[in-house]
Scaffold this motif. Structure first.
Motif, PDB file in Angstrom:
ATOM      1  N   ARG A   1     -12.540 -10.345  -9.490  1.00 21.08           N
ATOM      2  CA  ARG A   1     -11.568 -10.611 -10.571  1.00 21.08           C
ATOM      3  C   ARG A   1     -12.202 -11.413 -11.705  1.00 21.08           C
TER       4      ARG A   1
ATOM      5  N   ASP B   1       0.845  -1.193   0.000  1.00 20.05           N
ATOM      6  CA  ASP B   1       0.000   0.000   0.000  1.00 20.05           C
ATOM      7  C   ASP B   1       0.887   1.251   0.000  1.00 20.05           C
TER       8      ASP B   1
ATOM      9  N   PHE C   1     -12.501 -11.025  -3.410  1.00 23.87           N
ATOM     10  CA  PHE C   1     -11.488 -10.551  -4.363  1.00 23.87           C
ATOM     11  C   PHE C   1     -11.555 -11.375  -5.649  1.00 23.87           C
TER      12      PHE C   1
ATOM     13  N   ARG D   1     -15.547  -3.771  -4.189  1.00 24.73           N
ATOM     14  CA  ARG D   1     -14.431  -2.992  -3.655  1.00 24.73           C
ATOM     15  C   ARG D   1     -14.841  -2.179  -2.421  1.00 24.73           C
TER      16      ARG D   1
ATOM     17  N   SER E   1      -1.358  -9.882  -5.825  1.00 24.38           N
ATOM     18  CA  SER E   1      -1.852  -9.214  -4.605  1.00 24.38           C
ATOM     19  C   SER E   1      -2.546 -10.222  -3.709  1.00 24.38           C
ATOM     20  N   THR E   2      -3.331 -11.093  -4.309  1.00 21.69           N
ATOM     21  CA  THR E   2      -4.090 -12.067  -3.519  1.00 21.69           C
ATOM     22  C   THR E   2      -3.150 -13.077  -2.867  1.00 21.69           C
TER      23      THR E   2
ATOM     24  N   TYR F   1      -1.337 -10.799  -0.038  1.00 23.02           N
ATOM     25  CA  TYR F   1      -2.183 -10.298   1.061  1.00 23.02           C
ATOM     26  C   TYR F   1      -2.964 -11.433   1.740  1.00 23.02           C
ATOM     27  N   GLN F   2      -3.698 -12.228   0.921  1.00 25.96           N
ATOM     28  CA  GLN F   2      -4.543 -13.258   1.541  1.00 25.96           C
ATOM     29  C   GLN F   2      -3.730 -14.529   1.821  1.00 25.96           C
TER      30      GLN F   2
ATOM     31  N   LYS G   1       1.862   2.621  -7.125  1.00 30.21           N
ATOM     32  CA  LYS G   1       1.378   1.849  -8.284  1.00 30.21           C
ATOM     33  C   LYS G   1       0.353   2.606  -9.106  1.00 30.21           C
TER      34      LYS G   1
ATOM     35  N   PHE H   1      -6.772  -2.933   5.030  1.00 32.01           N
ATOM     36  CA  PHE H   1      -5.414  -3.480   4.999  1.00 32.01           C
ATOM     37  C   PHE H   1      -4.406  -2.512   5.585  1.00 32.01           C
ATOM     38  N   GLU H   2      -4.616  -1.219   5.282  1.00 37.38           N
ATOM     39  CA  GLU H   2      -3.715  -0.222   5.857  1.00 37.38           C
ATOM     40  C   GLU H   2      -3.887  -0.194   7.377  1.00 37.38           C
TER      41      GLU H   2
ATOM     42  N   ARG I   1      -2.811  -3.987  -9.675  1.00 39.57           N
ATOM     43  CA  ARG I   1      -3.002  -5.199  -8.863  1.00 39.57           C
ATOM     44  C   ARG I   1      -3.691  -6.323  -9.643  1.00 39.57           C
TER      45      ARG I   1
HETATM   46  P1  TYD Z   1      -5.502  -0.503  -3.772  1.00 40.28           P
HETATM   47  O1  TYD Z   1      -6.672   0.310  -4.175  1.00 40.28           O
HETATM   48  O2  TYD Z   1      -4.494  -0.828  -4.806  1.00 40.28           O
HETATM   49  O3  TYD Z   1      -4.831   0.223  -2.538  1.00 40.28           O
HETATM   50  P2  TYD Z   1      -3.573   1.187  -2.550  1.00 40.28           P
HETATM   51  O4  TYD Z   1      -3.801   2.167  -3.682  1.00 40.28           O
HETATM   52  O5  TYD Z   1      -3.642   1.808  -1.187  1.00 40.28           O
HETATM   53  O6  TYD Z   1      -2.377   0.334  -2.757  1.00 40.28           O
HETATM   54  O7  TYD Z   1      -5.983  -1.898  -3.159  1.00 40.28           O
HETATM   55  C1  TYD Z   1      -6.909  -1.960  -2.132  1.00 40.28           C
HETATM   56  C2  TYD Z   1      -6.479  -2.885  -1.036  1.00 40.28           C
HETATM   57  O8  TYD Z   1      -6.854  -4.229  -1.330  1.00 40.28           O
HETATM   58  C3  TYD Z   1      -4.985  -2.894  -0.801  1.00 40.28           C
HETATM   59  O9  TYD Z   1      -4.776  -2.688   0.584  1.00 40.28           O
HETATM   60  C4  TYD Z   1      -4.569  -4.298  -1.174  1.00 40.28           C
HETATM   61  C5  TYD Z   1      -5.802  -5.110  -1.038  1.00 40.28           C
HETATM   62  N1  TYD Z   1      -5.901  -6.296  -1.930  1.00 40.28           N
HETATM   63  C6  TYD Z   1      -5.856  -7.582  -1.378  1.00 40.28           C
HETATM   64  O10 TYD Z   1      -5.714  -7.743  -0.171  1.00 40.28           O
HETATM   65  N2  TYD Z   1      -5.997  -8.665  -2.194  1.00 40.28           N
HETATM   66  C7  TYD Z   1      -6.190  -8.549  -3.535  1.00 40.28           C
HETATM   67  O11 TYD Z   1      -6.326  -9.567  -4.253  1.00 40.28           O
HETATM   68  C8  TYD Z   1      -6.245  -7.221  -4.099  1.00 40.28           C
HETATM   69  C9  TYD Z   1      -6.453  -7.032  -5.578  1.00 40.28           C
HETATM   70  C10 TYD Z   1      -6.080  -6.123  -3.258  1.00 40.28           C
END
Ligand code: TYD
Length: 197
Positions: A67, A9, A63, A44, A93-94, A97-98, A13, A145-146, A89
């Motif tokens: 997708r 985050d 997510f 979202r 990302s998945t 993060y997950q 990007k 997430f933040e 992303r």
């Molecule tokens: P994003 O809008 O890219 O946030 P930022 O611009 O702050 O980087 O993404 C939203 C949030 O979703 C970001 O914290 C990452 C998370 N995320 C996942 O956890 N898994 C995923 O598959 C995706 C696509 C995003």
């Protein structure tokens, strides 16, 4: 050609995805995840809201649902028309993060993602690298997430490094510490060397 941008985050990007799309002009389609279709943008909002409790597996599936809609309704048709699809992303990302940061497991997340994307993978992934604590300071919102803090972002960063080590041809680390224009130049060097002449 299918290009994705990845990073923790606040890694810049989204700015870089926009600069890249602008540089490529009419041949480019700019998308973000989760998002890019009406349904995915609604998913979202739910995913971003820290006030809505959400089970980690449900989070993963949301997510992936977003997708699947984006892949089938926008990305595949655009690629079929010869467009360059730029996505802020995607599956990495998945995984990060997950799969790693949320501990759902890389193998399971990969399997479910594979179903969601019907096996579609990026041709090139630009991994923007910055210090995760710096990114957290820079990130504008305070989404689900933040709100998890710096240790979570560090785990995400480690997961990304791991993916880049495993797939060095697809995933290119980009030093994200420079000015937006400096980082854009690094990205253009990578993209231009891969675009068909
Ligand atoms: P994003 O809008 O890219 O946030 P930022 O611009 O702050 O980087 O993404 C939203 C949030 O979703 C970001 O914290 C990452 C998370 N995320 C996942 O956890 N898994 C995923 O598959 C995706 C696509 C995003």
């Amino acid at each position: 050609m299918f290009i994705t941008l990845e990073g923790v985050d606040g890694s810049g990007k989204s700015t870089q995805a926009a600069l890249l799309a602008e540089a490529l002009g009419a041949s480019a389609v700019l998308l973000r995840e989760p998002g890019g279709t009406e349904a995915a943008e609604r998913i979202r909002l739910l995913l971003a809201d820290p006030e809505t409790p959400l089970d980690p597996l449900a989070e993963l599936l949301l997510f992936c649902a977003a997708r699947a809609d984006l892949v089938n309704r926008v990305i595949k048709p655009s690629l079929a028309q010869g467009k360059v699809v730029i996505c802020d992303r995607f599956t990495d990302s998945t995984i990060a993060y997950q799969g790693v940061a949320r501990n759902l497991g890389i193998v399971r997340v990969r399997e479910i993602s594979e179903v969601a994307t019907d096996g579609l993978a990026p041709d090139l992934t630009l991994l923007l690298e910055i210090d995760p604590s710096f990114g957290l300071d820079r990130a504008e919102s305070d989404d689900r997430f933040e709100a998890e803090g710096v240790r979570f972002q560090e785990r995400v960063a480690e997961a990304y490094e791991d993916i880049a080590r495993r797939e060095p041809r697809r995933v290119i680390p980009i030093d994200g510490r420079g000015s937006p224009q400096e980082v854009h130049r690094l990205i253009m060097d990578e993209v231009e060397s891969r675009l068909p002449a």
